[in-house]
Design a protein around this motif. Sequence first.
Motif, PDB file in Angstrom:
ATOM      1  N   PHE A 384       0.861  -1.178   0.000  1.00 10.42           N
ATOM      2  CA  PHE A 384       0.000   0.000   0.000  1.00 10.42           C
ATOM      3  C   PHE A 384       0.902   1.236   0.000  1.00 10.42           C
ATOM      4  O   PHE A 384       1.602   1.496   0.969  1.00 10.42           O
ATOM      5  N   PHE A 385       0.881   1.957  -1.108  1.00 12.18           N
ATOM      6  CA  PHE A 385       1.769   3.097  -1.311  1.00 12.18           C
ATOM      7  C   PHE A 385       0.941   4.373  -1.199  1.00 12.18           C
ATOM      8  O   PHE A 385       0.120   4.665  -2.069  1.00 12.18           O
ATOM      9  N   ILE A 386       1.167   5.144  -0.135  1.00 11.81           N
ATOM     10  CA  ILE A 386       0.405   6.378   0.106  1.00 11.81           C
ATOM     11  C   ILE A 386       1.364   7.555   0.033  1.00 11.81           C
ATOM     12  O   ILE A 386       2.351   7.606   0.765  1.00 11.81           O
ATOM     13  N   TYR A 387       1.062   8.494  -0.849  1.00 11.19           N
ATOM     14  CA  TYR A 387       1.930   9.653  -1.029  1.00 11.19           C
ATOM     15  C   TYR A 387       1.130  10.927  -0.828  1.00 11.19           C
ATOM     16  O   TYR A 387       0.065  11.115  -1.429  1.00 11.19           O
ATOM     17  N   ALA A 388       1.650  11.827   0.016  1.00  9.14           N
ATOM     18  CA  ALA A 388       1.030  13.124   0.259  1.00  9.14           C
ATOM     19  C   ALA A 388       1.915  14.201  -0.338  1.00  9.14           C
ATOM     20  O   ALA A 388       3.084  14.330   0.036  1.00  9.14           O
ATOM     21  N   GLY A 389       1.364  14.968  -1.287  1.00  9.70           N
ATOM     22  CA  GLY A 389       2.133  16.011  -1.948  1.00  9.70           C
ATOM     23  C   GLY A 389       1.492  17.375  -1.779  1.00  9.70           C
ATOM     24  O   GLY A 389       0.319  17.485  -1.409  1.00  9.70           O
ATOM     25  N   ARG A 390       2.284  18.389  -2.061  1.00  4.58           N
ATOM     26  CA  ARG A 390       1.756  19.745  -1.963  1.00  4.58           C
ATOM     27  C   ARG A 390       0.888  20.083  -3.166  1.00  4.58           C
ATOM     28  O   ARG A 390      -0.200  20.620  -3.026  1.00  4.58           O
ATOM     29  N   SER A 391       1.374  19.781  -4.373  1.00  2.00           N
ATOM     30  CA  SER A 391       0.622  20.055  -5.587  1.00  2.00           C
ATOM     31  C   SER A 391       1.025  19.044  -6.645  1.00  2.00           C
ATOM     32  O   SER A 391       2.095  18.427  -6.553  1.00  2.00           O
ATOM     33  N   PRO A 392       0.196  18.840  -7.685  1.00  9.46           N
ATOM     34  CA  PRO A 392       0.549  17.883  -8.740  1.00  9.46           C
ATOM     35  C   PRO A 392       1.882  18.199  -9.403  1.00  9.46           C
ATOM     36  O   PRO A 392       2.589  17.286  -9.831  1.00  9.46           O
ATOM     37  N   ALA A 393       2.247  19.470  -9.494  1.00  4.61           N
ATOM     38  CA  ALA A 393       3.522  19.827 -10.113  1.00  4.61           C
ATOM     39  C   ALA A 393       4.709  19.345  -9.293  1.00  4.61           C
ATOM     40  O   ALA A 393       5.813  19.199  -9.830  1.00  4.61           O
ATOM     41  N   ASP A 394       4.501  19.107  -8.003  1.00  3.91           N
ATOM     42  CA  ASP A 394       5.573  18.657  -7.119  1.00  3.91           C
ATOM     43  C   ASP A 394       5.565  17.142  -6.909  1.00  3.91           C
ATOM     44  O   ASP A 394       6.273  16.636  -6.033  1.00  3.91           O
ATOM     45  N   PHE A 395       4.770  16.419  -7.679  1.00  2.00           N
ATOM     46  CA  PHE A 395       4.628  14.971  -7.521  1.00  2.00           C
ATOM     47  C   PHE A 395       5.875  14.289  -8.086  1.00  2.00           C
ATOM     48  O   PHE A 395       6.028  14.124  -9.283  1.00  2.00           O
ATOM     49  N   ILE A 396       6.773  13.868  -7.199  1.00  2.00           N
ATOM     50  CA  ILE A 396       8.016  13.209  -7.602  1.00  2.00           C
ATOM     51  C   ILE A 396       7.714  11.773  -8.034  1.00  2.00           C
ATOM     52  O   ILE A 396       6.924  11.076  -7.407  1.00  2.00           O
ATOM     53  N   PHE A 397       8.343  11.327  -9.111  1.00  2.00           N
ATOM     54  CA  PHE A 397       8.197   9.958  -9.621  1.00  2.00           C
ATOM     55  C   PHE A 397       6.764   9.648 -10.047  1.00  2.00           C
ATOM     56  O   PHE A 397       6.332   8.487  -9.969  1.00  2.00           O
ATOM     57  N   ALA A 398       6.003  10.635 -10.496  1.00  2.00           N
ATOM     58  CA  ALA A 398       4.614  10.389 -10.883  1.00  2.00           C
ATOM     59  C   ALA A 398       4.514   9.324 -11.970  1.00  2.00           C
ATOM     60  O   ALA A 398       3.742   8.364 -11.857  1.00  2.00           O
ATOM     61  N   SER A 399       5.302   9.470 -13.043  1.00  2.00           N
ATOM     62  CA  SER A 399       5.222   8.500 -14.142  1.00  2.00           C
ATOM     63  C   SER A 399       5.815   7.151 -13.747  1.00  2.00           C
ATOM     64  O   SER A 399       5.267   6.097 -14.086  1.00  2.00           O
ATOM     65  N   ASP A 400       6.927   7.163 -13.005  1.00  2.03           N
ATOM     66  CA  ASP A 400       7.549   5.898 -12.572  1.00  2.03           C
ATOM     67  C   ASP A 400       6.607   5.101 -11.679  1.00  2.03           C
ATOM     68  O   ASP A 400       6.500   3.876 -11.806  1.00  2.03           O
ATOM     69  N   LEU A 401       5.931   5.788 -10.785  1.00  5.75           N
ATOM     70  CA  LEU A 401       5.011   5.104  -9.883  1.00  5.75           C
ATOM     71  C   LEU A 401       3.819   4.544 -10.656  1.00  5.75           C
ATOM     72  O   LEU A 401       3.326   3.448 -10.358  1.00  5.75           O
TER      73      LEU A 401
END
Length: 585
Positions: A384-401
């Motif tokens: 279960f991978f839960i990620y909390a980000g500030r904004s979509p532009a700051d989403f690290i590894f979005a495509s890799d994940l």
Amino acid sequence: MPAMGKMMEGMMGGMGQGCCGGAGTELYPLMMSLSSMSPEQRLQVQRLSAARIGEGKALVQLGQQRLFAAIASGDHKVAAEAMQQLRDGLGRIGSGAAAHKVLAEGTRPQATAMRWFKGEMNLGPVGDGESGMASERLSLMHIIAMALLVGFAIAMITMYFFKMRRTASLFGRIEAGSEKPPPGAAPALGGTLAPNGPNRPDTGTLPVVPGDPAQKVGSARPPAPMASPSSEDASPSLPNAKWHGLLRVIQIIAETPTVKTIRLGPAADAATLPFTFLPGQFLNVAFFIGGARMNRSYSISSSPTQRAYLDLTVKREPRGAVSRHIDDLLREGDELEASGPMGRFTFTGAEANSIVLVSGGVGITPMMSISRYLTEQSWPHDIFFIYAGRSPADFIFASDLGLLERRNPRLHVAVIMEHPEGSNWLGLTGRLSMAVLSQVVPDITSRRVHMCGPPVMMDAVRSLLLELKVPAEQIKTEDFGTTAPVPGAGSNRFAAAATGPLVNFSESGKSAKIHVDQTLLELSEELNIGIEFSCRVGTCGICKVKLTAGEVDMAIDDALDAGDKENGIVLACQAKPRGPITVEA
């Protein structure tokens, strides 16, 4: 013939690997366009064909590993993907070999490329006067395929033999009414096994507890009973963390406007890294900025199974001297002084029968290493991978994940954005709450939880988990702490005269009484002694010093191994004297 070459190139573009080339190379169209070769063209073909064979070998090796792991876990989908990788790899090796044949025998490039194409399409050999080449190529491919099949059969027989031994051993223990066997070991990482060390608050490791998969999101069925592996399995241990040397920057990848991944490879002419690591560990890196040496600790975001390089993912901080140096000045080809790997915030799949990975911001880095490794190993349990980000532009590894999630049906990803305004974000919004955690992770109280992110976020999530009745010993956190005190901050903390024990720094010839609740590192900073440090929370091990007289207390000593303790090594950032002491600093 040029028109024919263009038609062939178009046809091969629709195939998965292409004739004598494929994605990323131009070997096939190059050979189709040549009736003869100049010395420069021969060098170009030689370079492209060697690269093609290298790609094929890597695909065959990876395909074999994935196929064996998939068969062992019963994952037919991954097994089919692995078989396709094997076919692709063999095709690439064959195409590169065909190009080498042109160079070695002086045959016509166009004829060789056409023969290869017709062989791939099962159209039979091309009659061009060079008799026997089609049968030679067919024979070579048959030999390679047969060798792989024989190797596969031997591996399956071996696996079956050991499974039968383990089954017999298990039934023997059941009939004898014996105790549960020792926990099993993690999948091998280049000769290293999973961690199993002493616990410490928040960042320690649980005893290894292998088991069956927990349930998918929304399932009401409780986790299945845990299996007991054979006692023949070895007890896991951490890799040797005493490596120290140089690594070379081989690539810099922009993840977001403020985050970059630094890909490091061996500094010397070596094919693999000079050390192994576990998923979740970090590396200590030294930088020389403005004449000063600065140490930092960065989690490794790549998988341990990737032996040619490792990735460090770094966020640019407005006041961070090192992060700004990395962002502004670091270039490919630069060499960095590094040491490690370090850290007990690891998970290899042997420690529990499911895992919850909670991260925020750049804290996603160790979670990516863990998720990549478990996916590559075809780990048959739920992540279960839960990620909390500030904004979509700051989403690290979005495509890799996203790619990992599509590849691994056991990986359940939930992403929540605090400020999605101005974007097309359609996912969860706001902050992590008890409702969100309960929704995305069923039976959370029975699962192991790893957290990494800003301290404020981790404190808040830890409180939520405890309210949800998750046992405290199942919650593991990673926090490197502050790397250096802000000038002027806390200047009144030790304003009064020191009344603690006398501390002698033997190498610098300085001594002073220490304040109550002050650490050796803090006192050394007052005296300008210059003990190096990075994390200030007892995990990186950079501030090790030798205690030659007296005794100290340390709340955390994760960075010390048994040899360090026997030799009187202490962590300056944690050591607080019980009485007068002397240290080599």
